[in-house]
Design a protein around this motif. Structure first.
Motif, PDB file in Angstrom:
ATOM      1  N   LEU A 106      40.790  48.591  26.756  1.00 45.75           N
ATOM      2  CA  LEU A 106      40.401  47.738  25.640  1.00 45.75           C
ATOM      3  C   LEU A 106      39.762  48.568  24.530  1.00 45.75           C
ATOM      4  CD1 LEU A 106      40.072  44.833  24.543  1.00 45.75           C
ATOM      5  CD2 LEU A 106      37.858  44.770  25.720  1.00 45.75           C
ATOM      6  N   GLN A 129      55.270  43.234  33.954  1.00 45.49           N
ATOM      7  CA  GLN A 129      55.625  44.059  32.817  1.00 45.49           C
ATOM      8  C   GLN A 129      56.912  44.803  33.129  1.00 45.49           C
ATOM      9  OE1 GLN A 129      52.730  47.039  31.566  1.00 45.49           O
ATOM     10  NE2 GLN A 129      53.528  47.010  29.481  1.00 45.49           N
ATOM     11  N   TYR A 178      50.086  39.738  35.909  1.00 42.14           N
ATOM     12  CA  TYR A 178      51.017  39.903  34.815  1.00 42.14           C
ATOM     13  C   TYR A 178      52.217  40.713  35.307  1.00 42.14           C
ATOM     14  CZ  TYR A 178      47.305  38.513  31.538  1.00 42.14           C
ATOM     15  OH  TYR A 178      46.322  37.823  30.864  1.00 42.14           O
ATOM     16  N   LEU A 221      52.052  36.967  31.405  1.00 50.80           N
ATOM     17  CA  LEU A 221      51.267  36.271  32.413  1.00 50.80           C
ATOM     18  C   LEU A 221      52.168  35.443  33.324  1.00 50.80           C
ATOM     19  CD1 LEU A 221      48.374  35.444  33.388  1.00 50.80           C
ATOM     20  CD2 LEU A 221      48.574  33.489  31.829  1.00 50.80           C
ATOM     21  N   TYR A 251      44.554  46.580  22.837  1.00 51.60           N
ATOM     22  CA  TYR A 251      44.570  47.492  23.975  1.00 51.60           C
ATOM     23  C   TYR A 251      45.494  48.669  23.656  1.00 51.60           C
ATOM     24  CZ  TYR A 251      42.524  44.031  27.209  1.00 51.60           C
ATOM     25  OH  TYR A 251      41.693  43.149  27.853  1.00 51.60           O
ATOM     26  N   LYS A 266      37.149  52.590  40.727  1.00 54.40           N
ATOM     27  CA  LYS A 266      37.782  51.783  39.706  1.00 54.40           C
ATOM     28  C   LYS A 266      37.398  50.336  39.886  1.00 54.40           C
ATOM     29  CE  LYS A 266      41.813  54.722  39.014  1.00 54.40           C
ATOM     30  NZ  LYS A 266      43.297  54.798  39.085  1.00 54.40           N
ATOM     31  N   PHE A 292      42.001  45.324  33.670  1.00 58.87           N
ATOM     32  CA  PHE A 292      43.336  45.406  34.250  1.00 58.87           C
ATOM     33  C   PHE A 292      43.406  46.538  35.266  1.00 58.87           C
ATOM     34  CE2 PHE A 292      46.004  42.574  31.717  1.00 58.87           C
ATOM     35  CZ  PHE A 292      45.173  42.285  30.657  1.00 58.87           C
ATOM     36  N   GLY A 293      44.118  46.281  36.346  1.00 64.10           N
ATOM     37  CA  GLY A 293      44.485  47.366  37.227  1.00 64.10           C
ATOM     38  C   GLY A 293      45.611  48.179  36.611  1.00 64.10           C
ATOM     39  N   ALA A 294      45.881  49.331  37.210  1.00 68.08           N
ATOM     40  CA  ALA A 294      46.902  50.219  36.669  1.00 68.08           C
ATOM     41  C   ALA A 294      48.314  49.749  36.974  1.00 68.08           C
ATOM     42  CB  ALA A 294      46.700  51.633  37.184  1.00 68.08           C
ATOM     43  N   TYR A 341      45.996  35.958  28.822  1.00 72.46           N
ATOM     44  CA  TYR A 341      46.331  36.423  27.487  1.00 72.46           C
ATOM     45  C   TYR A 341      47.819  36.282  27.208  1.00 72.46           C
ATOM     46  CZ  TYR A 341      41.859  39.013  27.726  1.00 72.46           C
ATOM     47  OH  TYR A 341      40.543  39.379  27.847  1.00 72.46           O
ATOM     48  N   PHE A 376      44.203  37.147  37.434  1.00 69.92           N
ATOM     49  CA  PHE A 376      45.522  36.957  36.831  1.00 69.92           C
ATOM     50  C   PHE A 376      46.502  38.004  37.356  1.00 69.92           C
ATOM     51  CE2 PHE A 376      43.673  34.108  33.769  1.00 69.92           C
ATOM     52  CZ  PHE A 376      42.422  34.612  33.522  1.00 69.92           C
ATOM     53  N   LEU A 397      50.708  43.815  37.120  1.00 69.43           N
ATOM     54  CA  LEU A 397      49.324  44.137  36.787  1.00 69.43           C
ATOM     55  C   LEU A 397      48.401  43.048  37.292  1.00 69.43           C
ATOM     56  CD1 LEU A 397      49.817  45.138  33.024  1.00 69.43           C
ATOM     57  CD2 LEU A 397      49.846  46.639  35.000  1.00 69.43           C
ATOM     58  N   PHE A 425      50.494  38.432  25.064  1.00 70.20           N
ATOM     59  CA  PHE A 425      50.609  39.747  24.446  1.00 70.20           C
ATOM     60  C   PHE A 425      51.715  39.758  23.394  1.00 70.20           C
ATOM     61  CE2 PHE A 425      47.930  42.738  26.698  1.00 70.20           C
ATOM     62  CZ  PHE A 425      47.614  42.065  27.868  1.00 70.20           C
ATOM     63  N   ASN A 435      38.607  38.858  35.245  1.00 72.14           N
ATOM     64  CA  ASN A 435      37.681  38.572  34.154  1.00 72.14           C
ATOM     65  C   ASN A 435      36.347  38.114  34.722  1.00 72.14           C
ATOM     66  OD1 ASN A 435      36.400  36.411  32.251  1.00 72.14           O
ATOM     67  ND2 ASN A 435      37.526  37.865  30.994  1.00 72.14           N
ATOM     68  N   PHE A 437      42.601  40.635  20.830  1.00 68.30           N
ATOM     69  CA  PHE A 437      42.280  41.895  21.505  1.00 68.30           C
ATOM     70  C   PHE A 437      43.265  42.987  21.087  1.00 68.30           C
ATOM     71  CE2 PHE A 437      39.638  39.707  24.650  1.00 68.30           C
ATOM     72  CZ  PHE A 437      40.181  38.438  24.644  1.00 68.30           C
ATOM     73  N   PHE A 486      37.768  43.849  20.483  1.00 67.62           N
ATOM     74  CA  PHE A 486      38.153  42.455  20.544  1.00 67.62           C
ATOM     75  C   PHE A 486      37.360  41.647  19.527  1.00 67.62           C
ATOM     76  CE2 PHE A 486      34.629  40.523  22.961  1.00 67.62           C
ATOM     77  CZ  PHE A 486      34.024  41.635  23.527  1.00 67.62           C
ATOM     78  N   PRO A 503      53.135  43.087  28.781  1.00 66.02           N
ATOM     79  CA  PRO A 503      52.821  42.248  29.952  1.00 66.02           C
ATOM     80  C   PRO A 503      53.016  40.771  29.660  1.00 66.02           C
ATOM     81  CG  PRO A 503      51.104  43.886  29.555  1.00 66.02           C
ATOM     82  CD  PRO A 503      51.988  43.890  28.352  1.00 66.02           C
ATOM     83  N   LYS A 544      36.397  39.763  28.033  1.00 55.46           N
ATOM     84  CA  LYS A 544      36.871  41.074  28.474  1.00 55.46           C
ATOM     85  C   LYS A 544      37.522  40.938  29.834  1.00 55.46           C
ATOM     86  CE  LYS A 544      34.547  44.827  28.001  1.00 55.46           C
ATOM     87  NZ  LYS A 544      33.455  45.833  28.041  1.00 55.46           N
ATOM     88  N   THR A 545      38.746  41.358  29.888  1.00 56.89           N
ATOM     89  CA  THR A 545      39.486  41.338  31.138  1.00 56.89           C
ATOM     90  C   THR A 545      39.763  42.772  31.552  1.00 56.89           C
ATOM     91  OG1 THR A 545      40.493  39.191  30.690  1.00 56.89           O
ATOM     92  CG2 THR A 545      41.658  40.653  32.213  1.00 56.89           C
ATOM     93  N   LEU A 560      46.839  55.509  33.179  1.00 56.71           N
ATOM     94  CA  LEU A 560      45.516  55.023  32.750  1.00 56.71           C
ATOM     95  C   LEU A 560      45.474  53.522  32.590  1.00 56.71           C
ATOM     96  CD1 LEU A 560      44.619  57.735  30.084  1.00 56.71           C
ATOM     97  CD2 LEU A 560      43.854  57.603  32.466  1.00 56.71           C
ATOM     98  N   GLY A 561      46.622  52.874  32.609  1.00 58.41           N
ATOM     99  CA  GLY A 561      46.656  51.427  32.481  1.00 58.41           C
ATOM    100  C   GLY A 561      46.275  50.957  31.090  1.00 58.41           C
ATOM    101  N   LEU A 562      45.851  49.702  31.030  1.00 53.68           N
ATOM    102  CA  LEU A 562      45.445  49.078  29.771  1.00 53.68           C
ATOM    103  C   LEU A 562      43.964  49.320  29.533  1.00 53.68           C
ATOM    104  CD1 LEU A 562      47.335  45.729  30.238  1.00 53.68           C
ATOM    105  CD2 LEU A 562      47.505  47.116  28.183  1.00 53.68           C
TER     106      LEU A 562
END
Lengths: 111, 112
Positions: B45, A38, A36, A46, B35, A2, A101-103, B101, A34, A88, B103, A92, B33, B48, A44, A98-99, B41-43
């Protein structure tokens, strides 16, 4: 492998303790990092950003970055039950378009 | 208070329907964006946009399209909804190369 990895948890800490959340990333060219927060059923939010090696502090939160080890962490001091959420890590590497994200890591702070 | 607003909090649609998810931001952000977020599975994309009328595919664009006719509005379109598109859809916006970002509150879509 991952691209952004986090321990899914749950991580459980007592109220008042330090919570330590960790994240590793695979792309050495990554530039921006970053964290986040949630809450369950919410989107999420920041809470920290970091761009250079070292520590960055904001209130009870400290973000730590080690680019050589490709490692980012978030410390939450004096943890409160209201800190219970999923955290999270996001990375980037293309200037903001495009960022990745981890799970996320679930944190529980016990009163 | 700056905001990213998603038009619906919950939606239930039937298989095969065309579905529109709307997102509006009031921060004059260039980047927007879409998502989807699924347990485990998380976020991920979907698409965008970095400017009006510009769009780029993300990691999972299949079955989706987008429209950005005005800077503040970014729409996600499910051309023919399927049950595997049941998910939480999150819109986000940012300045280029900026501090992360913002959201929207998300749209939980169920396709039956």
């Amino acid at each position: 492998q991952k691209e952004v990895e986090q321990n899914s948890g749950p991580l459980s800490v007592p109220e008042g303790a330090i919570a330590s959340l960790n994240c590793t990333y695979s792309d050495r060219g990554s530039q921006s990092f970053f964290w986040y927060r949630q809450y369950s059923g919410k989107s999420p939010e920041l809470i920290m950003s970091i761009y250079s090696n070292g520590d960055k502090e904001d209130g009870r939160f400290t973000a730590q970055l080690n680019k050589a080890s490709q490692y980012v962490s978030l410390l939450i001091r004096d943890s409160q039950p209201s800190d219970s959420a999923t955290y999270l890590c996001a990375v980037n590497n293309d200037g903001g378009f495009k960022t990745i994200f981890g799970a996320g890591t679930r944190l529980f702070v016990k009163a | 208070d700056v905001k990213v607003t998603q038009s619906s909090r919950y939606l239930v649609k039937r298989t095969g329907e065309k579905v529109f998810l709307e997102c509006v931001q009031d921060m004059d952000h260039e980047n927007m964006f879409w998502y989807r977020q699924d347990p485990g599975l998380g976020l991920r994309l979907i698409y965008f946009s970095y400017d009006v009328k510009m769009k780029e595919k993300g990691d999972i664009p299949e079955g989706y399209s987008v429209s950005r006719e005005k800077k503040e509005r970014f729409s996600l379109i499910l051309e023919s909804a399927s049950t595997n598109q049941t998910s939480m859809y999150l819109c986000a916006s940012s300045f280029p190369r900026a501090d992360g970002y913002t959201f929207g509150s998300g749209t939980r879509l169920t396709v039956v």
